[in-house]
Design a protein around this motif. Structure first.
Motif, PDB file in Angstrom:
ATOM      1  N   ASN A   1      73.179  36.250  38.503  1.00  0.00           N
ATOM      2  CA  ASN A   1      72.225  36.491  39.579  1.00  0.00           C
ATOM      3  C   ASN A   1      71.499  35.196  39.966  1.00  0.00           C
ATOM      4  O   ASN A   1      71.756  34.130  39.401  1.00  0.00           O
ATOM      5  CB  ASN A   1      71.232  37.591  39.175  1.00  0.00           C
ATOM      6  CG  ASN A   1      70.432  37.229  37.945  1.00  0.00           C
ATOM      7  OD1 ASN A   1      70.430  36.096  37.495  1.00  0.00           O
ATOM      8  ND2 ASN A   1      69.747  38.206  37.388  1.00  0.00           N
ATOM      9  N   ASN A   2      70.582  35.307  40.917  1.00  0.00           N
ATOM     10  CA  ASN A   2      69.866  34.125  41.414  1.00  0.00           C
ATOM     11  C   ASN A   2      69.025  33.465  40.327  1.00  0.00           C
ATOM     12  O   ASN A   2      68.890  32.239  40.309  1.00  0.00           O
ATOM     13  CB  ASN A   2      68.970  34.518  42.590  1.00  0.00           C
ATOM     14  CG  ASN A   2      69.753  34.840  43.831  1.00  0.00           C
ATOM     15  OD1 ASN A   2      70.935  34.544  43.920  1.00  0.00           O
ATOM     16  ND2 ASN A   2      69.100  35.461  44.793  1.00  0.00           N
ATOM     17  N   ASN A   3      68.465  34.256  39.420  1.00  0.00           N
ATOM     18  CA  ASN A   3      67.664  33.688  38.336  1.00  0.00           C
ATOM     19  C   ASN A   3      68.510  32.788  37.447  1.00  0.00           C
ATOM     20  O   ASN A   3      68.063  31.715  37.039  1.00  0.00           O
ATOM     21  CB  ASN A   3      67.032  34.801  37.502  1.00  0.00           C
ATOM     22  CG  ASN A   3      65.988  35.571  38.256  1.00  0.00           C
ATOM     23  OD1 ASN A   3      66.283  36.152  39.294  1.00  0.00           O
ATOM     24  ND2 ASN A   3      64.774  35.582  37.757  1.00  0.00           N
ATOM     25  N   ASP A   4      69.732  33.223  37.132  1.00  0.00           N
ATOM     26  CA  ASP A   4      70.620  32.414  36.300  1.00  0.00           C
ATOM     27  C   ASP A   4      70.983  31.103  36.988  1.00  0.00           C
ATOM     28  O   ASP A   4      71.006  30.040  36.354  1.00  0.00           O
ATOM     29  CB  ASP A   4      71.895  33.192  35.958  1.00  0.00           C
ATOM     30  CG  ASP A   4      71.616  34.414  35.097  1.00  0.00           C
ATOM     31  OD1 ASP A   4      70.598  34.414  34.373  1.00  0.00           O
ATOM     32  OD2 ASP A   4      72.416  35.370  35.165  1.00  0.00           O
ATOM     33  N   ILE A   5      71.256  31.172  38.274  1.00  0.00           N
ATOM     34  CA  ILE A   5      71.587  29.961  39.038  1.00  0.00           C
ATOM     35  C   ILE A   5      70.401  29.009  39.041  1.00  0.00           C
ATOM     36  O   ILE A   5      70.546  27.792  38.822  1.00  0.00           O
ATOM     37  CB  ILE A   5      72.006  30.330  40.473  1.00  0.00           C
ATOM     38  CG1 ILE A   5      73.308  31.134  40.446  1.00  0.00           C
ATOM     39  CG2 ILE A   5      72.159  29.096  41.341  1.00  0.00           C
ATOM     40  CD1 ILE A   5      73.660  31.783  41.760  1.00  0.00           C
ATOM     41  N   PHE A   6      69.215  29.548  39.284  1.00  0.00           N
ATOM     42  CA  PHE A   6      67.998  28.744  39.330  1.00  0.00           C
ATOM     43  C   PHE A   6      67.754  28.061  37.981  1.00  0.00           C
ATOM     44  O   PHE A   6      67.447  26.871  37.905  1.00  0.00           O
ATOM     45  CB  PHE A   6      66.827  29.643  39.706  1.00  0.00           C
ATOM     46  CG  PHE A   6      65.682  28.966  40.405  1.00  0.00           C
ATOM     47  CD1 PHE A   6      65.663  27.603  40.653  1.00  0.00           C
ATOM     48  CD2 PHE A   6      64.602  29.705  40.827  1.00  0.00           C
ATOM     49  CE1 PHE A   6      64.607  26.996  41.297  1.00  0.00           C
ATOM     50  CE2 PHE A   6      63.533  29.109  41.473  1.00  0.00           C
ATOM     51  CZ  PHE A   6      63.542  27.749  41.702  1.00  0.00           C
ATOM     52  N   LYS A   7      67.924  28.818  36.874  1.00  0.00           N
ATOM     53  CA  LYS A   7      67.729  28.267  35.535  1.00  0.00           C
ATOM     54  C   LYS A   7      68.724  27.146  35.246  1.00  0.00           C
ATOM     55  O   LYS A   7      68.371  26.100  34.707  1.00  0.00           O
ATOM     56  CB  LYS A   7      67.907  29.362  34.471  1.00  0.00           C
ATOM     57  CG  LYS A   7      66.780  30.334  34.372  1.00  0.00           C
ATOM     58  CD  LYS A   7      67.101  31.390  33.311  1.00  0.00           C
ATOM     59  CE  LYS A   7      66.133  32.538  33.362  1.00  0.00           C
ATOM     60  NZ  LYS A   7      66.477  33.593  32.390  1.00  0.00           N
ATOM     61  N   LYS A   8      69.989  27.366  35.623  1.00  0.00           N
ATOM     62  CA  LYS A   8      71.023  26.377  35.336  1.00  0.00           C
ATOM     63  C   LYS A   8      70.799  25.087  36.129  1.00  0.00           C
ATOM     64  O   LYS A   8      71.004  23.989  35.622  1.00  0.00           O
ATOM     65  CB  LYS A   8      72.409  26.960  35.595  1.00  0.00           C
ATOM     66  CG  LYS A   8      72.772  28.021  34.570  1.00  0.00           C
ATOM     67  CD  LYS A   8      74.157  28.545  34.767  1.00  0.00           C
ATOM     68  CE  LYS A   8      74.478  29.647  33.802  1.00  0.00           C
ATOM     69  NZ  LYS A   8      74.571  29.231  32.417  1.00  0.00           N
ATOM     70  N   LEU A   9      70.361  25.215  37.381  1.00  0.00           N
ATOM     71  CA  LEU A   9      70.052  24.028  38.179  1.00  0.00           C
ATOM     72  C   LEU A   9      68.862  23.274  37.600  1.00  0.00           C
ATOM     73  O   LEU A   9      68.844  22.039  37.572  1.00  0.00           O
ATOM     74  CB  LEU A   9      69.767  24.416  39.628  1.00  0.00           C
ATOM     75  CG  LEU A   9      70.979  24.769  40.472  1.00  0.00           C
ATOM     76  CD1 LEU A   9      70.549  25.352  41.804  1.00  0.00           C
ATOM     77  CD2 LEU A   9      71.844  23.537  40.680  1.00  0.00           C
TER      78      LEU A   9
END
Length: 134
Positions: free
Chosen positions: A2-10
């Motif tokens: 989800n968007n949270n995972d993408i945000f965390k990884k970035l």
């Protein structure tokens, strides 16, 4: 994913702190506080966890482009920008409040500190006008 995972990884990949993410979002005129931002990085089981919406992730990615590449007028080298992320210390928040002790509430007297030696007080008889009956 989800968007949270993408945000965390970035965030981890680019070694960004919360204050840097807030500045990146300010580049595209999207304002968010550090507290709100921290809710996106929490565990999904946490009571204050928030789903990262498409608008926030989209604005972050657009701001990240400006942050890394720069504008047409002032281009930047992305590798140099990422290298500066490690070097810059976190900013200290400036507040208008004076540093030092502040009273918790008005009208209370400050607490007195007692000496280590005990003070012996004699027994006091109060005379309040009432007579005891025997």
């Amino acid at each position: 994913m989800n968007n949270n995972d993408i945000f965390k990884k970035l965030r981890v990949a680019l070694q960004l702190r919360d204050d840097q993410i807030v500045e990146i979002l300010d580049l595209v005129d999207f304002r968010i506080s550090k507290g709100e931002l921290g809710n996106f990085f929490r565990d999904a089981e946490h009571p204050k966890y928030m789903e990262c919406g498409d608008q926030i992730l989209r604005n972050f990615l657009n701001g990240l482009i400006i942050h890394l590449r720069g504008t047409k007028d002032a281009p930047k080298n992305p590798l140099e920008v990422i290298a500066t992320h490690k070097k810059t210390p976190p900013k200290q928040e400036v507040s208008d409040k004076p540093k030092g002790p502040t009273p918790k509430s008005y009208g209370k007297k400050p607490v007195k500190k007692f000496n280590a030696k005990p003070v012996i007080v004699e027994k006091v008889n109060y005379k309040n006008g009432k007579k005891k009956e025997k």
